[in-house]
Structures are given as structure tokens and as C-alpha cells.
Design an enzyme around this catalytic site. Structure first.
Site, PDB file in Angstrom:
ATOM      1  N   PRO A   9      32.604  31.217  38.735  1.00 18.06           N
ATOM      2  CA  PRO A   9      32.463  30.361  37.557  1.00 18.06           C
ATOM      3  C   PRO A   9      33.506  30.609  36.471  1.00 18.06           C
ATOM      4  O   PRO A   9      33.901  31.748  36.234  1.00 18.06           O
ATOM      5  CB  PRO A   9      31.060  30.692  37.036  1.00 18.06           C
ATOM      6  CG  PRO A   9      30.710  32.005  37.634  1.00 18.06           C
ATOM      7  CD  PRO A   9      31.418  32.051  38.964  1.00 18.06           C
ATOM      8  N   ASN A  10      33.916  29.531  35.863  1.00 16.38           N
ATOM      9  CA  ASN A  10      34.840  29.491  34.720  1.00 16.38           C
ATOM     10  C   ASN A  10      36.289  29.778  35.088  1.00 16.38           C
ATOM     11  O   ASN A  10      37.170  29.684  34.232  1.00 16.38           O
ATOM     12  CB  ASN A  10      34.380  30.439  33.593  1.00 16.38           C
ATOM     13  CG  ASN A  10      33.024  30.066  33.056  1.00 16.38           C
ATOM     14  OD1 ASN A  10      32.820  28.912  32.677  1.00 16.38           O
ATOM     15  ND2 ASN A  10      32.073  30.981  33.063  1.00 16.38           N
ATOM     16  N   ARG A  17      41.845  29.796  29.347  1.00 16.20           N
ATOM     17  CA  ARG A  17      40.701  30.657  29.034  1.00 16.20           C
ATOM     18  C   ARG A  17      41.142  32.087  28.737  1.00 16.20           C
ATOM     19  O   ARG A  17      41.693  32.756  29.608  1.00 16.20           O
ATOM     20  CB  ARG A  17      39.758  30.661  30.239  1.00 16.20           C
ATOM     21  CG  ARG A  17      38.569  31.568  30.101  1.00 16.20           C
ATOM     22  CD  ARG A  17      37.814  31.698  31.416  1.00 16.20           C
ATOM     23  NE  ARG A  17      36.707  32.616  31.246  1.00 16.20           N
ATOM     24  CZ  ARG A  17      36.166  33.332  32.222  1.00 16.20           C
ATOM     25  NH1 ARG A  17      36.629  33.223  33.460  1.00 16.20           N
ATOM     26  NH2 ARG A  17      35.178  34.154  31.970  1.00 16.20           N
ATOM     27  N   TYR A  22      42.887  37.148  30.908  1.00 17.00           N
ATOM     28  CA  TYR A  22      43.044  36.581  32.246  1.00 17.00           C
ATOM     29  C   TYR A  22      44.448  36.048  32.542  1.00 17.00           C
ATOM     30  O   TYR A  22      44.684  35.521  33.629  1.00 17.00           O
ATOM     31  CB  TYR A  22      42.000  35.478  32.455  1.00 17.00           C
ATOM     32  CG  TYR A  22      40.579  35.976  32.239  1.00 17.00           C
ATOM     33  CD1 TYR A  22      40.110  37.089  32.941  1.00 17.00           C
ATOM     34  CD2 TYR A  22      39.724  35.363  31.331  1.00 17.00           C
ATOM     35  CE1 TYR A  22      38.825  37.563  32.741  1.00 17.00           C
ATOM     36  CE2 TYR A  22      38.425  35.830  31.133  1.00 17.00           C
ATOM     37  CZ  TYR A  22      37.988  36.931  31.834  1.00 17.00           C
ATOM     38  OH  TYR A  22      36.709  37.407  31.638  1.00 17.00           O
ATOM     39  N   ASN A  73      36.625  36.398  43.956  1.00 16.98           N
ATOM     40  CA  ASN A  73      36.472  36.785  42.554  1.00 16.98           C
ATOM     41  C   ASN A  73      35.150  36.163  42.118  1.00 16.98           C
ATOM     42  O   ASN A  73      35.100  34.975  41.793  1.00 16.98           O
ATOM     43  CB  ASN A  73      37.626  36.270  41.694  1.00 16.98           C
ATOM     44  CG  ASN A  73      37.467  36.734  40.251  1.00 16.98           C
ATOM     45  OD1 ASN A  73      36.418  37.243  39.863  1.00 16.98           O
ATOM     46  ND2 ASN A  73      38.504  36.556  39.447  1.00 16.98           N
ATOM     47  N   ALA A  76      31.588  35.997  36.596  1.00 19.54           N
ATOM     48  CA  ALA A  76      30.392  36.546  35.936  1.00 19.54           C
ATOM     49  C   ALA A  76      29.288  36.911  36.933  1.00 19.54           C
ATOM     50  O   ALA A  76      28.467  37.804  36.659  1.00 19.54           O
ATOM     51  CB  ALA A  76      29.867  35.555  34.905  1.00 19.54           C
ATOM     52  N   HIS A  79      28.297  40.576  38.097  1.00 19.10           N
ATOM     53  CA  HIS A  79      27.412  41.481  37.372  1.00 19.10           C
ATOM     54  C   HIS A  79      25.936  41.100  37.490  1.00 19.10           C
ATOM     55  O   HIS A  79      25.077  41.795  36.965  1.00 19.10           O
ATOM     56  CB  HIS A  79      27.829  41.506  35.886  1.00 19.10           C
ATOM     57  CG  HIS A  79      29.322  41.525  35.706  1.00 19.10           C
ATOM     58  ND1 HIS A  79      30.092  42.583  36.118  1.00 19.10           N
ATOM     59  CD2 HIS A  79      30.194  40.601  35.204  1.00 19.10           C
ATOM     60  CE1 HIS A  79      31.379  42.315  35.865  1.00 19.10           C
ATOM     61  NE2 HIS A  79      31.460  41.122  35.310  1.00 19.10           N
ATOM     62  N   ASP A  86      23.731  39.616  48.899  1.00 16.63           N
ATOM     63  CA  ASP A  86      22.969  39.524  50.150  1.00 16.63           C
ATOM     64  C   ASP A  86      23.660  38.607  51.159  1.00 16.63           C
ATOM     65  O   ASP A  86      23.609  38.863  52.370  1.00 16.63           O
ATOM     66  CB  ASP A  86      21.549  39.013  49.877  1.00 16.63           C
ATOM     67  CG  ASP A  86      20.653  40.088  49.268  1.00 16.63           C
ATOM     68  OD1 ASP A  86      21.081  41.252  49.176  1.00 16.63           O
ATOM     69  OD2 ASP A  86      19.514  39.748  48.878  1.00 16.63           O
ATOM     70  N   GLU A  97      36.692  42.287  46.825  1.00 14.58           N
ATOM     71  CA  GLU A  97      36.381  41.735  45.501  1.00 14.58           C
ATOM     72  C   GLU A  97      37.600  41.895  44.603  1.00 14.58           C
ATOM     73  O   GLU A  97      38.189  42.983  44.569  1.00 14.58           O
ATOM     74  CB  GLU A  97      35.201  42.521  44.911  1.00 14.58           C
ATOM     75  CG  GLU A  97      34.847  42.102  43.495  1.00 14.58           C
ATOM     76  CD  GLU A  97      33.732  42.974  42.918  1.00 14.58           C
ATOM     77  OE1 GLU A  97      32.742  43.242  43.611  1.00 14.58           O
ATOM     78  OE2 GLU A  97      33.880  43.388  41.759  1.00 14.58           O
ATOM     79  N   HIS A  99      39.431  41.043  40.616  1.00 13.72           N
ATOM     80  CA  HIS A  99      39.294  40.623  39.219  1.00 13.72           C
ATOM     81  C   HIS A  99      40.657  40.626  38.562  1.00 13.72           C
ATOM     82  O   HIS A  99      41.451  41.552  38.777  1.00 13.72           O
ATOM     83  CB  HIS A  99      38.371  41.565  38.442  1.00 13.72           C
ATOM     84  CG  HIS A  99      36.994  41.595  38.991  1.00 13.72           C
ATOM     85  ND1 HIS A  99      36.105  40.575  38.776  1.00 13.72           N
ATOM     86  CD2 HIS A  99      36.378  42.482  39.795  1.00 13.72           C
ATOM     87  CE1 HIS A  99      34.978  40.856  39.424  1.00 13.72           C
ATOM     88  NE2 HIS A  99      35.124  42.003  40.054  1.00 13.72           N
ATOM     89  N   LEU A 100      40.894  39.616  37.745  1.00 19.11           N
ATOM     90  CA  LEU A 100      42.143  39.555  36.986  1.00 19.11           C
ATOM     91  C   LEU A 100      42.191  40.697  35.976  1.00 19.11           C
ATOM     92  O   LEU A 100      43.189  41.413  35.861  1.00 19.11           O
ATOM     93  CB  LEU A 100      42.235  38.209  36.262  1.00 19.11           C
ATOM     94  CG  LEU A 100      42.309  36.992  37.191  1.00 19.11           C
ATOM     95  CD1 LEU A 100      41.551  35.828  36.609  1.00 19.11           C
ATOM     96  CD2 LEU A 100      43.746  36.632  37.478  1.00 19.11           C
ATOM     97  N   SER A 101      41.104  40.854  35.227  1.00 19.63           N
ATOM     98  CA  SER A 101      41.043  41.900  34.197  1.00 19.63           C
ATOM     99  C   SER A 101      40.493  43.187  34.814  1.00 19.63           C
ATOM    100  O   SER A 101      39.907  43.161  35.896  1.00 19.63           O
ATOM    101  CB  SER A 101      40.137  41.443  33.046  1.00 19.63           C
ATOM    102  OG  SER A 101      38.809  41.254  33.499  1.00 19.63           O
ATOM    103  N   ARG A 106      36.401  47.067  30.012  1.00 18.93           N
ATOM    104  CA  ARG A 106      35.889  46.041  29.099  1.00 18.93           C
ATOM    105  C   ARG A 106      34.449  46.382  28.687  1.00 18.93           C
ATOM    106  O   ARG A 106      34.062  47.534  28.686  1.00 18.93           O
ATOM    107  CB  ARG A 106      36.020  44.663  29.770  1.00 18.93           C
ATOM    108  CG  ARG A 106      37.496  44.339  30.067  1.00 18.93           C
ATOM    109  CD  ARG A 106      37.672  42.969  30.650  1.00 18.93           C
ATOM    110  NE  ARG A 106      37.191  41.936  29.713  1.00 18.93           N
ATOM    111  CZ  ARG A 106      36.882  40.690  30.076  1.00 18.93           C
ATOM    112  NH1 ARG A 106      37.004  40.327  31.346  1.00 18.93           N
ATOM    113  NH2 ARG A 106      36.460  39.814  29.185  1.00 18.93           N
ATOM    114  N   ARG A 110      30.138  44.724  32.072  1.00 18.69           N
ATOM    115  CA  ARG A 110      31.077  44.361  33.154  1.00 18.69           C
ATOM    116  C   ARG A 110      31.397  45.547  34.054  1.00 18.69           C
ATOM    117  O   ARG A 110      32.069  45.395  35.076  1.00 18.69           O
ATOM    118  CB  ARG A 110      32.390  43.806  32.570  1.00 18.69           C
ATOM    119  CG  ARG A 110      32.222  42.513  31.821  1.00 18.69           C
ATOM    120  CD  ARG A 110      33.562  41.933  31.399  1.00 18.69           C
ATOM    121  NE  ARG A 110      33.397  41.052  30.272  1.00 18.69           N
ATOM    122  CZ  ARG A 110      33.045  39.756  30.352  1.00 18.69           C
ATOM    123  NH1 ARG A 110      32.851  39.191  31.524  1.00 18.69           N
ATOM    124  NH2 ARG A 110      32.894  39.021  29.263  1.00 18.69           N
TER     125      ARG A 110
END
Ligand code: DQA
Length: 146
Positions: A9-10, A17, A22, A73, A76, A79, A86, A97, A99-101, A106, A110
Site C-alpha cells: 500500500p501507498n 510520497r 522513500y 515490499n 505498512a 508491521h 501466513d 522482504e 524496504h526503501l527506508s 525509524r 516499524r
């Protein structure tokens, strides 16, 4: 070899953003870099972005017969989502997995990933390069496994 790539998402808003977290590349630009790397590695990819947990779970479930691994990725949902965790466990596919950040540098909420424990590894904090490093690592892992 065929890899399923999922953006959560996002991430459709990348470029606009929170560029301080990011970066400035759009999702389309990241997908173009992933496609170029896939060509170099001589693999096939299928890429999706969704804001819906249901869609992501359904794509992971459908990977069972069609994909050798998953690059995700979860954004949100990293978390919060026991459902995505599952689904990854259920399909017995190696998963990385990304993540950009750097999620560990953070806010405290997170720092916990519900997804990482069912992945072969996590790449976090390298901006768009997290995706490229994660894809390379996943492909190497699958080659060694075969
Ligand atoms: C993110 C980190 C998450 O905590 C956040 O919710 C995102 C993006 C990242 O790529 O850095 O949406 O997954």
C-alpha cells in the site's frame, strides 16, 4: 525462473510520497529498473502494486504453481499482516522482504516485521537499490537451491 514482485500500500505514490524517506523515483521507474535487471539475470518477472491486503494474499496464493520465488515490499502491512505472513508460509516459496527506508532506524512500530521471520532475508534502507539487491539475492538463493 519466474519471480513474483509485489509492492504494498501507498507505494503507488512513490516519487511524491515523503521523498526524504522513500526517495524521488516513481514506482514506474523502479519497475523499469527491475525489468532491466530481470533481463540481465535472464529471469521472468510479474509485478503488481496493491493497496489491498486481500489482493496481495491472493497473488501470493496463486504463486504456488507458477513462481519460483517472491520479492515483496509489504509496506505498512509489514508491521500488521498475519494474513500475508501466513500466505507466504503456505506457498513454500523463498521470499525476500525489501524496504526503501531503514525500518529499524525509524519509529518503533516499524522495527517489527511480521513478514521477515518467514522470509529468507530482508533488505532495508538502500532506497530503490533495496529492490535490486533483494532480487539478485533471491535469484542467487534459488539457483543454489536447485
Ligand atoms: C516501507 C516502510 C514501511 O514502514 C512503510 O509503511 C512503507 C514503506 C519502505 O519501503 O521503506 O509504506 O515498506
Amino acid at each position: 525462473m519466474k519471480i513474483l514482485i509485489l509492492h504494498g500500500p501507498n507505494l503507488n505514490l512513490l516519487g511524491k510520497r515523503e521523498p526524504e524517506n522513500y526517495g524521488t523515483k516513481t514506482l514506474q521507474e523502479i519497475n523499469t529498473l527491475l525489468a532491466a535487471l530481470a533481463g540481465e539475470l535472464k529471469i521472468e518477472t510479474e509485478i503488481h502494486q496493491s493497496n489491498s491486503e486481500t489482493f496481495i494474499v491472493e497473488k501470493i496464493q496463486a504463486s504456488l504453481d507458477n513462481f519460483d520465488g517472491i520479492l515483496i515490499n509489504p509496506a505498512a502491512y509489514t508491521h500488521t499482516s498475519i494474513a500475508i505472513r501466513d500466505a507466504i508460509t503456505a506457498v513454500y516459496r523463498p521470499c525476500v522482504e525489501v524496504h526503501l527506508s531503514n525500518i529499524h532506524a525509524r519509529e518503533e512500530f516499524r522495527h517489527t516485521s511480521l513478514i521477515a521471520p518467514v522470509c529468507i532475508g530482508q533488505v532495508s534502507g538502500f532506497g530503490h537499490n533495496s529492490y535490486l539487491l533483494g532480487l539478485r539475492a533471491l535469484v542467487e538463493y534459488i539457483k543454489e537451491e536447485k
